[in-house]
Design an enzyme around this catalytic site. Structure first.
Site, short mmCIF file in Angstrom:
data_model
loop_
_atom_site.label_atom_id
_atom_site.label_comp_id
_atom_site.label_asym_id
_atom_site.label_seq_id
_atom_site.Cartn_x
_atom_site.Cartn_y
_atom_site.Cartn_z
N ARG A 45 46.09 6.52 37.59
CA ARG A 45 44.77 6.19 37.02
C ARG A 45 44.39 4.73 37.32
O ARG A 45 43.75 4.07 36.50
CB ARG A 45 44.73 6.42 35.50
CG ARG A 45 44.88 7.86 35.08
CD ARG A 45 43.73 8.72 35.58
NE ARG A 45 43.71 10.01 34.94
CZ ARG A 45 44.49 11.03 35.27
NH1 ARG A 45 45.33 10.93 36.29
NH2 ARG A 45 44.42 12.17 34.62
N SER A 104 40.61 11.95 28.60
CA SER A 104 41.73 11.23 28.00
C SER A 104 41.31 9.80 27.73
O SER A 104 40.84 9.11 28.63
CB SER A 104 42.92 11.20 28.96
OG SER A 104 43.32 12.49 29.32
N GLU A 156 42.52 4.36 29.05
CA GLU A 156 42.28 4.85 30.40
C GLU A 156 40.80 4.65 30.73
O GLU A 156 40.43 4.44 31.88
CB GLU A 156 42.65 6.34 30.44
CG GLU A 156 42.88 6.89 31.82
CD GLU A 156 41.91 7.98 32.16
OE1 GLU A 156 40.92 7.66 32.86
OE2 GLU A 156 42.14 9.13 31.78
N1 EPU Z 1 50.26 17.33 23.60
C1 EPU Z 1 50.51 17.37 22.24
N2 EPU Z 1 49.46 17.12 21.41
C2 EPU Z 1 48.21 16.87 21.85
C3 EPU Z 1 47.97 16.82 23.23
C4 EPU Z 1 49.02 17.05 24.10
O1 EPU Z 1 51.62 17.60 21.79
O2 EPU Z 1 47.32 16.69 21.01
C5 EPU Z 1 51.36 17.66 24.52
C6 EPU Z 1 51.11 18.99 25.21
O3 EPU Z 1 51.59 20.06 24.46
C7 EPU Z 1 51.86 18.84 26.51
C8 EPU Z 1 51.75 17.35 26.80
O4 EPU Z 1 51.40 16.71 25.58
O5 EPU Z 1 53.22 19.17 26.35
C9 EPU Z 1 50.74 17.02 27.89
O6 EPU Z 1 49.46 17.51 27.52
P1 EPU Z 1 48.38 18.01 28.61
O7 EPU Z 1 49.02 18.99 29.53
O8 EPU Z 1 47.17 18.42 27.87
O9 EPU Z 1 48.11 16.77 29.52
P2 EPU Z 1 47.92 15.20 29.20
O10 EPU Z 1 49.14 14.50 29.66
O11 EPU Z 1 47.50 15.00 27.79
C10 EPU Z 1 46.96 14.60 31.53
C11 EPU Z 1 45.76 13.85 32.05
C12 EPU Z 1 44.51 14.73 32.00
C13 EPU Z 1 44.77 15.95 32.87
C14 EPU Z 1 46.02 16.68 32.35
C15 EPU Z 1 46.43 17.85 33.23
C16 EPU Z 1 46.17 11.49 31.58
C17 EPU Z 1 45.83 10.30 30.75
N3 EPU Z 1 45.56 12.63 31.27
O12 EPU Z 1 46.71 14.87 30.16
O13 EPU Z 1 43.44 13.99 32.56
O14 EPU Z 1 43.65 16.83 32.84
O15 EPU Z 1 47.15 15.78 32.30
O16 EPU Z 1 46.95 17.36 34.44
O17 EPU Z 1 46.98 11.36 32.50
C18 EPU Z 1 41.66 12.48 32.02
O18 EPU Z 1 42.25 11.65 32.71
O19 EPU Z 1 40.57 12.22 31.44
C19 EPU Z 1 42.27 13.79 31.84
C20 EPU Z 1 41.74 14.72 31.04
#
Ligand code: EPU
Length: 339
Positions: free
Chosen positions: A164, A239, A335
């Site tokens: 990012r 995010s 971010e």
């Molecule tokens: N999780 C929780 N609670 C929550 C949210 C997430 O426990 O409220 C856990 C989920 O269960 C999972 C892990 O955290 O085990 C990761 O969650 P998720 O797969 O939703 O992905 P993320 O790491 O929260 C990142 C990117 C997203 C992208 C997704 C999918 C960043 C900051 N965010 O989110 O990007 O869509 O992976 O690849 O790296 C963005 O940048 O705006 C964005 C939406």
């Protein structure tokens, strides 16, 4: 001055930021061509360049001149039997370009379906989702230097992409107006990325045995719609924080106290932790203070329930940072661009 570069005064930015913050710009102009932008630079210095406004928090009114990048165009600049290089105008909507690529059979960005924002914003923060990042398909971008008023080309190395991150969020912040981005997409032998469990499960649920770029895009759209709010219904900027990366030694200590912690191993003894998990553990998931809150299905997304001011959103973000720091000793970094 050409009438086409007439600057408007005291313009509401609410339609131009996906958090739906009611801030105003002292001066505002929408730019539709490179010539128009260069002409503008003769008499003005932009204070901020806005793309789709999907990764920005406006904390209040903006004193200076905001320029909205509305440069359009899609042009194949190089083609072989295997691939195409497409030059996209920076003001094109990202997701519409993804759909265009899929319709034409061009692969490489299907995992990045439904990411809000523009083509020009994509390299700035090296957008990424479901195992793919912009840098994987990036060839070069063109950008106009605001002071020197000349066009410069940035290749992969010059952009210094990170998680990012790019040079445009760091050393060169606020110095360039990105006009076009060239991406290399595959015409055959697409490198399909279904490494994310959620993609596999969704494809199976959809009865897809041999996935292609279209079915992967469809799966990504389904996953995103199930856990990320549509800015048209509920203001948000995706995010809000980055997923923190910490040394393994620090992680091991945290894990002793929090054995259920979720983590992804990175090279060189670093570990990435989902910020959404940390925020949820601090009790913030689905909570709201006034009209500022976190999304009920994804705690990492800060939402505007209607009337939240930029400052209220920022106060909530800081409270979240404080709780995560108090509980885990981890500092979350935004971010989104806080302005
Ligand atoms: N999780 C929780 N609670 C929550 C949210 C997430 O426990 O409220 C856990 C989920 O269960 C999972 C892990 O955290 O085990 C990761 O969650 P998720 O797969 O939703 O992905 P993320 O790491 O929260 C990142 C990117 C997203 C992208 C997704 C999918 C960043 C900051 N965010 O989110 O990007 O869509 O992976 O690849 O790296 C963005 O940048 O705006 C964005 C939406």
């Amino acid at each position: 001055m050409d009438k086409s570069i007439e600057i408007r005064a005291n313009v509401s930015l609410q339609p131009y930021n996906t958090l739906g913050i009611k801030a105003h710009a002292a001066q505002f102009i929408e730019v539709n061509s490179e010539t128009q932008f260069i002409e503008l630079l003769d008499t003005n210095t932009p204070d901020y360049i806005l793309g789709g406004g999907s990764n920005v928090l406006l904390r209040g009114d903006v004193e200076g001149l905001i320029v909205r990048n509305n440069l359009k165009g899609k042009e194949i600049v190089h083609e072989t039997d295997d691939m195409v290089q497409v030059r996209f105008g920076a003001g094109e909507n990202w997701h519409e370009c993804v759909l265009w690529a899929i319709e034409n059979g061009y692969g490489g960005i299907e995992n990045l379906s439904l990411i809000p924002g523009t083509i020009g914003a994509a390299p700035m923060q090296n957008i990424g989702a479901y195992g793919v990042e912009l840098k994987d398909v990036f060839v070069e971008l063109e950008a106009i230097h605001l002071q020197e008023k000349n066009k410069q080309i940035f290749d992969h190395t010059a952009c210094a992409f990170g998680y990012r991150e790019s040079v445009f969020k760091k050393e060169l912040k606020g110095q360039f107006f990105i006009t076009a981005v060239t991406l290399q997409l595959t015409k055959k032998n697409h490198k399909l990325n279904t490494s994310y469990g959620a993609i596999q499960t969704t494809l199976e649920k959809n009865g897809i045995q041999s996935p292609d770029i279209k079915s992967i895009s469809g799966a990504v759209i389904q996953i995103r719609q199930s856990k990320l709010p549509d800015p048209a219904d509920l203001g948000n900027a995706g995010s809000f924080f980055k997923n923190p990366v910490i040394p393994k030694s620090q992680f091991d200590l945290i894990k002793l106290a929090h054995p259920n912690i979720i983590s992804y191993d990175l090279p060189d003894d670093f570990v990435k932790i989902p910020a959404g998990w940390l925020i949820e553990q601090c009790g913030w998931k689905g909570k709201r203070i006034g009209d500022a809150g976190t999304y009920k299905y994804q705690a990492l997304v800060i939402v505007n329930h209607g009337e939240a001011s930029g400052e209220e959103i920022w106060q909530l973000a800081q409270k979240i940072q404080q709780s995560v720091n108090d509980k885990f000793g981890i500092k979350l970094t935004p971010e989104v661009n806080v302005f």
